[in-house]
Motif scaffolding. Structure first.
Motif, PDB file in Angstrom:
ATOM      1  N   VAL A  33     -10.308   9.064 -30.295  1.00 34.29           N
ATOM      2  CA  VAL A  33      -9.444   9.202 -29.120  1.00 34.29           C
ATOM      3  C   VAL A  33      -9.950  10.335 -28.241  1.00 34.29           C
ATOM      4  O   VAL A  33     -10.035  10.211 -27.020  1.00 34.29           O
ATOM      5  CB  VAL A  33      -7.988   9.460 -29.563  1.00 34.29           C
ATOM      6  CG1 VAL A  33      -7.131   9.821 -28.375  1.00 34.29           C
ATOM      7  CG2 VAL A  33      -7.439   8.241 -30.261  1.00 34.29           C
ATOM      8  N   CYS A  35     -12.961  11.559 -27.985  1.00 35.83           N
ATOM      9  CA  CYS A  35     -14.209  11.227 -27.308  1.00 35.83           C
ATOM     10  C   CYS A  35     -13.977  10.227 -26.179  1.00 35.83           C
ATOM     11  O   CYS A  35     -14.675  10.251 -25.167  1.00 35.83           O
ATOM     12  CB  CYS A  35     -15.205  10.642 -28.298  1.00 35.83           C
ATOM     13  SG  CYS A  35     -15.820  11.875 -29.419  1.00 35.83           S
ATOM     14  N   LEU A  37     -11.826  10.274 -24.114  1.00 32.73           N
ATOM     15  CA  LEU A  37     -11.416  10.978 -22.896  1.00 32.73           C
ATOM     16  C   LEU A  37     -12.608  11.213 -21.976  1.00 32.73           C
ATOM     17  O   LEU A  37     -12.462  11.290 -20.759  1.00 32.73           O
ATOM     18  CB  LEU A  37     -10.759  12.310 -23.256  1.00 32.73           C
ATOM     19  CG  LEU A  37      -9.479  12.180 -24.052  1.00 32.73           C
ATOM     20  CD1 LEU A  37      -8.954  13.547 -24.417  1.00 32.73           C
ATOM     21  CD2 LEU A  37      -8.444  11.426 -23.254  1.00 32.73           C
ATOM     22  N   ASP A  38     -13.776  11.338 -22.583  1.00 27.88           N
ATOM     23  CA  ASP A  38     -14.984  11.486 -21.768  1.00 27.88           C
ATOM     24  C   ASP A  38     -15.170  10.281 -20.872  1.00 27.88           C
ATOM     25  O   ASP A  38     -15.504  10.400 -19.692  1.00 27.88           O
ATOM     26  CB  ASP A  38     -16.207  11.616 -22.685  1.00 27.88           C
ATOM     27  CG  ASP A  38     -16.409  13.038 -23.140  1.00 27.88           C
ATOM     28  OD1 ASP A  38     -16.041  13.954 -22.386  1.00 27.88           O
ATOM     29  OD2 ASP A  38     -16.937  13.238 -24.238  1.00 27.88           O
ATOM     30  N   VAL A  39     -14.952   9.117 -21.444  1.00 22.30           N
ATOM     31  CA  VAL A  39     -15.129   7.899 -20.647  1.00 22.30           C
ATOM     32  C   VAL A  39     -14.056   7.823 -19.575  1.00 22.30           C
ATOM     33  O   VAL A  39     -14.325   7.446 -18.438  1.00 22.30           O
ATOM     34  CB  VAL A  39     -15.068   6.653 -21.539  1.00 22.30           C
ATOM     35  CG1 VAL A  39     -15.588   5.464 -20.782  1.00 22.30           C
ATOM     36  CG2 VAL A  39     -15.849   6.868 -22.799  1.00 22.30           C
ATOM     37  N   ASP A  41     -12.628  10.273 -18.149  1.00 24.36           N
ATOM     38  CA  ASP A  41     -13.044  11.209 -17.098  1.00 24.36           C
ATOM     39  C   ASP A  41     -14.075  10.567 -16.200  1.00 24.36           C
ATOM     40  O   ASP A  41     -13.997  10.660 -14.969  1.00 24.36           O
ATOM     41  CB  ASP A  41     -13.646  12.468 -17.729  1.00 24.36           C
ATOM     42  CG  ASP A  41     -12.570  13.473 -18.061  1.00 24.36           C
ATOM     43  OD1 ASP A  41     -11.406  13.146 -17.795  1.00 24.36           O
ATOM     44  OD2 ASP A  41     -12.898  14.550 -18.580  1.00 24.36           O
ATOM     45  N   GLU A  42     -15.044   9.949 -16.827  1.00 26.50           N
ATOM     46  CA  GLU A  42     -16.125   9.365 -16.043  1.00 26.50           C
ATOM     47  C   GLU A  42     -15.599   8.255 -15.134  1.00 26.50           C
ATOM     48  O   GLU A  42     -15.936   8.169 -13.968  1.00 26.50           O
ATOM     49  CB  GLU A  42     -17.198   8.825 -16.983  1.00 26.50           C
ATOM     50  CG  GLU A  42     -18.440   8.402 -16.241  1.00 26.50           C
ATOM     51  CD  GLU A  42     -19.656   8.501 -17.140  1.00 26.50           C
ATOM     52  OE1 GLU A  42     -20.566   7.722 -16.938  1.00 26.50           O
ATOM     53  OE2 GLU A  42     -19.675   9.355 -18.033  1.00 26.50           O
ATOM     54  N   ARG A  43     -14.735   7.431 -15.677  1.00 27.00           N
ATOM     55  CA  ARG A  43     -14.176   6.333 -14.881  1.00 27.00           C
ATOM     56  C   ARG A  43     -13.350   6.882 -13.730  1.00 27.00           C
ATOM     57  O   ARG A  43     -13.358   6.346 -12.633  1.00 27.00           O
ATOM     58  CB  ARG A  43     -13.267   5.459 -15.743  1.00 27.00           C
ATOM     59  CG  ARG A  43     -13.979   4.754 -16.851  1.00 27.00           C
ATOM     60  CD  ARG A  43     -14.218   3.297 -16.554  1.00 27.00           C
ATOM     61  NE  ARG A  43     -15.151   2.758 -17.526  1.00 27.00           N
ATOM     62  CZ  ARG A  43     -14.803   1.987 -18.549  1.00 27.00           C
ATOM     63  NH1 ARG A  43     -13.556   1.633 -18.698  1.00 27.00           N
ATOM     64  NH2 ARG A  43     -15.713   1.553 -19.381  1.00 27.00           N
ATOM     65  N   SER A  50     -16.066   1.378 -11.437  1.00 26.23           N
ATOM     66  CA  SER A  50     -15.220   0.472 -12.203  1.00 26.23           C
ATOM     67  C   SER A  50     -15.016  -0.817 -11.433  1.00 26.23           C
ATOM     68  O   SER A  50     -14.764  -1.859 -12.030  1.00 26.23           O
ATOM     69  CB  SER A  50     -13.886   1.131 -12.495  1.00 26.23           C
ATOM     70  OG  SER A  50     -13.195   1.318 -11.286  1.00 26.23           O
ATOM     71  N   LEU A  61     -11.919  -1.534 -21.368  1.00 22.45           N
ATOM     72  CA  LEU A  61     -12.572  -1.116 -22.606  1.00 22.45           C
ATOM     73  C   LEU A  61     -13.327   0.172 -22.348  1.00 22.45           C
ATOM     74  O   LEU A  61     -14.171   0.242 -21.462  1.00 22.45           O
ATOM     75  CB  LEU A  61     -13.538  -2.204 -23.063  1.00 22.45           C
ATOM     76  CG  LEU A  61     -14.323  -1.914 -24.335  1.00 22.45           C
ATOM     77  CD1 LEU A  61     -13.392  -1.870 -25.524  1.00 22.45           C
ATOM     78  CD2 LEU A  61     -15.389  -2.966 -24.539  1.00 22.45           C
ATOM     79  N   LEU A  62     -13.002   1.192 -23.084  1.00 17.28           N
ATOM     80  CA  LEU A  62     -13.668   2.472 -22.854  1.00 17.28           C
ATOM     81  C   LEU A  62     -14.984   2.513 -23.600  1.00 17.28           C
ATOM     82  O   LEU A  62     -16.016   2.770 -23.032  1.00 17.28           O
ATOM     83  CB  LEU A  62     -12.776   3.626 -23.312  1.00 17.28           C
ATOM     84  CG  LEU A  62     -11.482   3.768 -22.542  1.00 17.28           C
ATOM     85  CD1 LEU A  62     -10.719   4.964 -23.049  1.00 17.28           C
ATOM     86  CD2 LEU A  62     -11.741   3.920 -21.066  1.00 17.28           C
ATOM     87  N   TYR A  63     -14.910   2.279 -24.898  1.00 18.57           N
ATOM     88  CA  TYR A  63     -16.168   2.127 -25.590  1.00 18.57           C
ATOM     89  C   TYR A  63     -15.985   1.436 -26.927  1.00 18.57           C
ATOM     90  O   TYR A  63     -14.972   1.577 -27.565  1.00 18.57           O
ATOM     91  CB  TYR A  63     -16.905   3.456 -25.721  1.00 18.57           C
ATOM     92  CG  TYR A  63     -16.422   4.445 -26.741  1.00 18.57           C
ATOM     93  CD1 TYR A  63     -17.196   4.764 -27.844  1.00 18.57           C
ATOM     94  CD2 TYR A  63     -15.224   5.106 -26.573  1.00 18.57           C
ATOM     95  CE1 TYR A  63     -16.775   5.701 -28.745  1.00 18.57           C
ATOM     96  CE2 TYR A  63     -14.788   6.039 -27.476  1.00 18.57           C
ATOM     97  CZ  TYR A  63     -15.575   6.338 -28.566  1.00 18.57           C
ATOM     98  OH  TYR A  63     -15.163   7.265 -29.469  1.00 18.57           O
ATOM     99  N   PRO A  64     -16.947   0.651 -27.268  1.00 20.08           N
ATOM    100  CA  PRO A  64     -16.847  -0.010 -28.541  1.00 20.08           C
ATOM    101  C   PRO A  64     -17.568   0.835 -29.584  1.00 20.08           C
ATOM    102  O   PRO A  64     -18.730   1.189 -29.424  1.00 20.08           O
ATOM    103  CB  PRO A  64     -17.596  -1.318 -28.307  1.00 20.08           C
ATOM    104  CG  PRO A  64     -18.549  -1.023 -27.204  1.00 20.08           C
ATOM    105  CD  PRO A  64     -18.140   0.224 -26.523  1.00 20.08           C
TER     106      PRO A  64
END
Lengths: 143, 1202
Positions: A33, A35, A37-39, A41-43, A50, A61-64
């Protein structure tokens, strides 16, 4: 199956984090969870990438990871919802629906006059409602 | 990626062989290598050597071995290498022209060589090129393509040669090297032919194999192996031809077939079979990924990898070989990460790629090599844990034999065999699975996985950090650090953990922070760093680990060395720390192997500042109850301590430190008071508190009074808590008003109390207070009696009277400031710079009676400027007083603010810190006391004609015009416009010296005993003015009034108040010679019925004859004799008198008949004013029966009237 849901506040601090696994991987889920947050932030910082609508709250989907899929949702008050699931084929509408219901539950929880904004959500009702939503997510996916 | 052989990593390069004419090989191979695409050259010195190279080894030859043998493996290990270095696509036989045209023996030799060559290469379909090389010496050359026109070599020979070689004429070329261009052309031709033939060769080979695949497309399991193998061969041949698309297609084919084989193939023992398939799959996958990435198809590559990963992740294999699976997985990720990293530089930026890929559900991370490194590390960790268990298993029941020594990689990719020496020959013997596992474990033991894991994580960590993906980096760092911890590199681990802990602290992830701190705590324990250990332990103990998250129990595997986050664990840690602090426990360092204790020698002191994470352990808030205090008077200070430690903490002693060290004090708890009573802390204030115990989340509030004698800021710096004999925590004091929230706890839903009971104080209280200056005990009085008047030097007495303080080195400063502000004291530009430039001026300061200026010591200061004065006050004992007088003069009426400030030091020493200041101010009005007016009048019934009156000249309006040589009257009036009676001493007209010649001003008389002029009263004085000389403008001088304040009847004049001179300039007057003067003459009174004569005199002062018209109007009170209208002529410089006889008919004030004189020359008429033409008529002859005086008075009155 949803294994973890989290509400993350403005300072990226966890307001509510609950895992729904019997296995002892709570810490791992916390890491996931955190980590994710990094995605988020980026989005959020590069919204054009996006390609979604301006007011879109669902971040997708943030990351698989190897065993999990992580989805994100950003409310208009910049509170983030994170969902970690072990289902590998999840339909987006299901996730959207989940987040919508989760958001409603969150709004009800923070509307409590005894809740101090920015503090952790300790309401038992909220926890109960969330676990119901989580359970019904599995059902919906099955149907 | 470096583990792969070179031929895997780089695209294949065509290989040709040149044989014969070794001197040319260098040139040719260089040229071929520089071609695009390059061609590698295999050089053989002699034609006969080719058979050595391609020594027919029919058993090895894939095409000739039976299927059963071929299915022993999928892919031969050296196949690719063989094609790259051994088997040429084309063989070029270089024949020197001498050889060709030589004697029959040579020719025969050549033919036999050629035949040999042909048999060798035909078996492999290798193409042949014949090159006839012309030697230099001949000096002959021919056209390209015109190979048969060589006189040396007969056409027959050439034909025979071609026939023998059985080649197309196209591939029979000559090579001449006579000059540069020739050589170039020949090389070029050679190159293109080689390229063409190589292409044909690889294509044919590919086709051949493809055809074979299609022919045998049965479902036999064994054939799948073949099929797979062929497919990859086709792909490789396609790659040789640089047909990437086809290559990928066939690789994918091969890959899929391979995947299917997992369940079906039974060739080898299960484990080894899987290993082989995976190894081949890895290579095929690598090829596909490389090709895709080379083509810039990064998205496809990633998708492919994902697929690869998904299809093999579950293929774990038998339990004893699980570690091999994870190792393999880890390698997949590592290799892909490296591939991605090397190619991502070439392709466009990732962000632009991501834009188009959302719908394909690829996320940002999947484009980052760091992600794959991290996963590689993760799998390697997995492998390590399985390997460890496998090792322990194998150790338990396998005594180590040396059987693993002889295991070598076998002929096929991914297969291993035992090498057995049989005489001179080596024999490959297949292994059993047990043997293989044994071998793999012993191999695995040789590697240090931790170092590899750390290296992978480090790559990932650095990469994520570079992209500012801090949380992901933190996770990598965390994993890396825990790996360091496992390895035993505690300092590296600690450094990393520290950085990560900061992030988690900042974002309030308590569960993660707990984990990191647990590691840190253990690191410092193992390193024997006592202070760090205590700090981390205290922080852990004070973390907001709530009871309801206690339900989360961490598994043993991922749990940190400090245990899981729970309240019980916190309490355990707390207890341990406090046992350490009290010296009961000791810390055993791993490194120095020494016991560390908190003892008298080894004192421990912690600092907690405003940003320290240990604020949760102890927070000190200090508030003064008052913002400003008087020196020496006491105020209250509240000391509030808060701790979030789970158990109650007993503090033995608190030391409160201020910036004024005299205020420091110590609070002892009752418990320890007795013990420390004999301490020599006499100099410091010691307070006792009933209990100094801190329980979780409850403020300990202590209020004391505090007193400071020193003015200035009094600030609390820190609070030092002493717990146990050798442990202190220095806590920076914080103001409640500006106190930040507790880190981490601020997110908790807890009861938040205020540091002070008083809410207002909790919101606004400060840890500093202002100590005022001591109160002055000296009076400073300024007395001013009423308003000051302009012109007088106004005296203001200032008194300094000491009530309690002795005055040392006192200084009195005087300042005059305009009340309304503005340019009071600055001279205006139009005014001359004189003393008058200051409208209000400080004239001087005179000391008290009897004190002379010369008496003042040299060190006494006295400085006086127009608006500023500084005078030193002599030493005054308590009760003494001193006074001085300020003399201030107003030049203009203005209100002025007088500021007086006295600075002194109450005690003898000269330190400036103790200066006491008293300020007094007084507004003083400056007023005009006397208003002076003046008025010019002509003599009674005497009117000169002034031409300027008739024709007014514009610029002379302002000025009064006086007739020359006539006496005019000047009336000066002085009005007291002040509030106090004034005494007028004299009024005089002061004129300059030369004015005396021009005109005479005569006083009408002098006052001998001036009476006081009460407020509002006006005093008039009459002067007569007679201009004597004809000047156009006359300056009359100024009126000077001498006056003083009226000090009462009894006072001596001059003693009370000094004389004041008030001057006012009289305006200039115009002088004019009047041409005509008309005057009336009549008696002062008349008696009813008595006739009298009324004369009108007209004096002509000009040189001209003046014609005048005279008209007289009738008056009803008089009977008049004489003409009513008349014209008279007045001779130059003469006077004409016209007389009328009048008889009064009525008594009382009567108007005389009005007459009008009109001068024709000046065209002006004159009519006397009604005042002038009025007379009193007595009813009868008056009888003044009084004294003579009365008569005289009347006579004199009449005389005066004349």
């Amino acid at each position: 199956m949803i294994v973890c849901v989290a509400v993350v506040g403005h300072q990226n601090n966890p307001l509510y984090i609950q895992s729904f696994t019997d296995a002892d991987d709570a810490l791992k889920l916390h890491h996931i969870v955190h980590c994710s947050l990094d995605v988020v932030d980026e989005r959020v910082n590069n919204p054009k990438k996006s390609g979604s609508a301006l007011n879109e709250t669902f971040l997708g989907l943030l990351y698989p990871t190897e065993n999990y899929k992580v989805y994100g949702y950003l409310t208009n008050t910049k509170v983030k919802f994170i969902l970690v699931t072990t289902d590998l084929d999840v339909r987006d509408p299901d996730v959207r629906n989940f987040f919508r219901r989760f958001h409603a539950a969150y709004v009800d929880a923070v509307s409590n006059p005894f809740h101090v904004p920015g503090k952790k959500i300790t309401s038992k009702t909220f926890a109960e409602r969330v676990s119901n939503i989580v359970k019904s997510f599995g059902l919906n996916a099955a149907v | 990626m470096e583990d792969y052989p070179e031929e895997m990593r780089s695209p294949p390069v065509s290989l040709v062989s040149v044989a014969g004419c070794p001197d040319l090989h260098q040139t040719i191979s260089t040229h071929l290598h520089s071609l695009q695409p390059p061609i590698n050259t295999l050089a053989l010195p002699d034609l006969s050597k080719i058979s050595l190279l391609l020594a027919p080894n029919p058993k090895d030859d894939q095409s000739s071995i039976p299927d059963s043998a071929a299915s022993a493996g999928i892919l031969k290990r050296d196949w690719l290498l063989k094609h790259r270095t051994k088997i040429p696509a084309v063989v070029a036989a270089l024949l020197s022209s001498d050889c060709v045209s030589g004697d029959p023996a040579q020719w025969l030799q050549l033919c036999s060589d050629l035949d040999n060559l042909k048999t060798v290469i035909r078996a492999r379909n290798i193409r042949l090129v014949l090159v006839v090389v012309h030697s230099h010496s001949k000096g002959e050359f021919d056209q390209i393509g015109n190979v048969f026109d060589i006189d040396d070599i007969t056409e027959d020979r050439m034909l025979a040669l071609r026939k023998r070689a059985e080649i197309d004429s196209k591939y029979f070329i000559t090579f001449s090297q006579n000059d540069e261009t020739e050589l170039k052309q020949s090389l070029h031709r050679l190159g293109s032919i080689f390229g063409e033939l190589a292409n044909i060769y690889y294509r044919d080979e590919g086709r051949r194999i493809k055809a074979r695949i299609e022919k045998k497309s049965c479902s036999a399991v064994e054939l799948q192996v073949r099929y797979c193998f062929k497919a990859s061969l086709v792909a490789v041949y396609a790659e040789f031809r640089r047909d990437w698309v086809e290559a990928i297609r066939f690789y994918e084919d091969a890959y899929h077939t391979l995947r299917e084989m997992i369940g079906t193939s039974t060739r080898l023992p299960a484990i080894q079979r899987l290993i082989e398939i995976k190894t081949v799959a890895e290579q095929v996958h690598f090829k596909i990924s490389t090709l895709l990435l080379h083509g810039g198809k990064i998205i496809e590559a990633i998708t492919w990898f994902r697929q690869h990963n998904a299809s093999y992740r579950k293929v774990i294999g038998p339990p004893e070989a699980v570690f091999l699976h994870w190792e393999w997985m880890s390698r997949q990720f590592l290799v892909f990460a490296e591939l991605l990293e090397t190619s991502s530089g070439a392709i466009q930026s990732i962000s632009s790629l991501i834009a188009g890929t959302i719908e394909k559900s690829l996320t940002e991370w999947e484009f980052r090599p760091a992600n794959y490194y991290q996963l590689a590390a993760k799998y390697l960790k997995e492998k390590r844990s399985y390997l460890e268990s496998a090792v322990s298993l194998s150790e338990t029941f396998n005594d180590s034999d040396n059987s693993t020594d002889s295991v070598v990689p076998s002929l096929f990719v991914g297969q291993f065999a035992r090498l057995i020496e049989q005489g001179n020959a080596f024999l490959m013997q297949p292994l059993t699975d047990d043997e293989y596992i044994h071998y793999a474990i012993s191999e695995g033991k040789r590697f240090q996985d931790s170092i590899e894991i750390i290296a992978l994580l480090k790559k990932s960590y650095e990469s994520f950090s570079n992209f500012k993906v801090q949380r992901m980096a933190a996770l990598c760092g965390f994993q890396m650090a825990s790996e360091y911890y496992v390895v035993g590199d505690f300092s590296s681990a600690k450094q990393l953990f520290d950085g990560i802990a900061n992030l988690y602290r900042q974002e309030g992830w308590v569960s993660l922070l707990w984990e990191v701190l647990g590691y840190l705590r253990e690191c410092s324990r193992k390193q024997g760093q006592l202070k760090d250990f205590i700090e981390y332990s205290l922080e852990m103990a004070a973390l907001p680990v709530s009871s309801d998250t206690g339900g989360v129990q961490y598994s043993r595997k991922e749990c940190n060395p400090a245990g899981s986050a729970s309240i019980e664990q916190k309490e355990l840690i707390h207890k341990e720390v406090f046992e350490l602090i009290s010296g009961e426990l000791s810390l055993t360092s791993l490194e120095s192997n020494a016991d560390l204790r908190v003892t008298g020698v080894n004192q421990l002191h912690l600092e907690i500042d405003l940003v320290s994470p240990l604020r949760v352990v102890l927070l000190a808030s200090v508030v003064f109850h008052e913002h400003i205090v008087k020196p020496g008077s006491s105020t209250l200070i509240t000391l509030s301590l808060l701790s979030q430690l789970p158990l109650t903490v007993e503090v033995d002693q608190l030391e409160v430190q201020f910036n004024q060290s005299a205020c420091n004090f110590v609070v002892n708890s009752q418990r320890t008071l007795l013990d420390s009573a004999n301490d020599d802390q006499q100099s410091q204030r010691v307070e006792a508190a009933p209990s100094l115990s801190l329980s979780q989340n409850r403020w300990l509030r202590l209020t004391y009074d505090i007193k400071s004698d020193q003015s200035g800021k009094l600030e609390c710096i820190s609070v030092i808590a002493k717990m146990g004999p050798h442990f202190t925590i220095c806590c920076r004091a914080e103001s409640p008003a500006s106190m930040g929230d507790l880190p981490l706890w601020k997110f908790e839903d807890r009861v938040e109390a205020y540091p002070t009971k008083d809410r207002a104080l909790a919101f606004t209280g400060q840890k500093a207070t202002q100590v005022e200056e001591p109160d002055p005990q000296v009076n400073l009085n300024i007395d001013a009696s009423g308003p000051a008047f302009v012109g007088e030097s106004f005296v203001i007495p200032v008194t300094v009277a000491s009530k309690g303080h002795a005055v040392h080195s006192g200084e009195l400063k005087i300042n005059l400031v305009d009340v309304r502000g503005g340019g009071l004291f600055s001279p205006r530009e139009t005014e001359p710079i004189t003393l008058d430039s200051h409208h209000v001026q400080l004239l001087g300061i005179t000391g008290p009676e009897g004190e002379d200026e010369s008496n003042l010591g040299a060190d006494n200061i006295k400085k006086i400027q127009e608006s500023f004065g500084l005078v030193s006050v002599p030493f005054l004992n308590s009760g003494d007083s001193w006074s001085c007088k300020l003399e201030i003069k107003w030049h203009r009426p203005k209100p002025v603010m007088l500021y007086a400030s006295l600075g002194y030091s109450p005690d003898g020493n000269d330190s400036t810190a103790h200066i006491v200041n008293i300020h007094k101010s007084l507004q003083i009005e400056g007023k005009t006391a006397i208003l002076i007016n003046h008025q010019f009048m002509l003599p009674f019934r005497n009117d000169p004609l002034l031409p300027s009156k008739i024709k007014p000249v514009p610029d002379s309006d302002q000025l009064v015009t006086l007739p020359l040589s006539e006496t005019s009257i000047l009336v000066v009036s002085a009005k007291n416009c002040s509030d106090v009676p004034l005494q007028l001493i004299s009024i005089s007209v002061e004129s300059d010296d030369d004015i005396g010649k021009l005109c005479s001003v005569q006083n009408s008389g002098d006052q001998s005993d001036p009476e006081p002029l009460v407020p509002g009263e006006e005093f008039k004085k009459v002067f007569s003015v007679k201009p004597k000389m004809n000047v156009s403008k006359l300056m009359l001088g100024s009126v000077r009034i001498k006056w003083r304040r009226y000090a009462g009847i009894g006072d001596q004049p001059g003693s009370a108040a000094s004389l004041v001179f008030t001057d006012q300039r009289l305006p200039d007057v115009n002088l004019e010679l009047s041409p005509l003067v008309v005057s009336l003459e009549c008696p002062p009174y008349a008696v009813l019925g008595d006739p009298f004569t009324y004369y009108i005199k007209v004096r002509n002062q000009t040189q001209l004859l003046q014609e005048l018209k005279l008209s007289l109007a009738d008056a009803q009170s008089f009977v008049l004799s004489g003409s009513h209208n008349d014209a008279i002529y007045v001779l130059p410089k003469s006077e004409q008198i016209v007389g009328y006889k009048l008889v009064p008919l009525a008594s009382g004030m009567q108007q005389l008949p009005r007459f009008t004189v009109t001068s024709t020359r000046y065209s002006s008429a004159f009519q006397p004013s009604s005042g002038e033409s009025t007379i009193f008529v007595f009813p009868c002859k008056p009888h003044f029966n009084m004294t003579d005086v009365g008569d005289r008075t009347i006579e004199s009155l009449a005389a005066a009237a004349e």
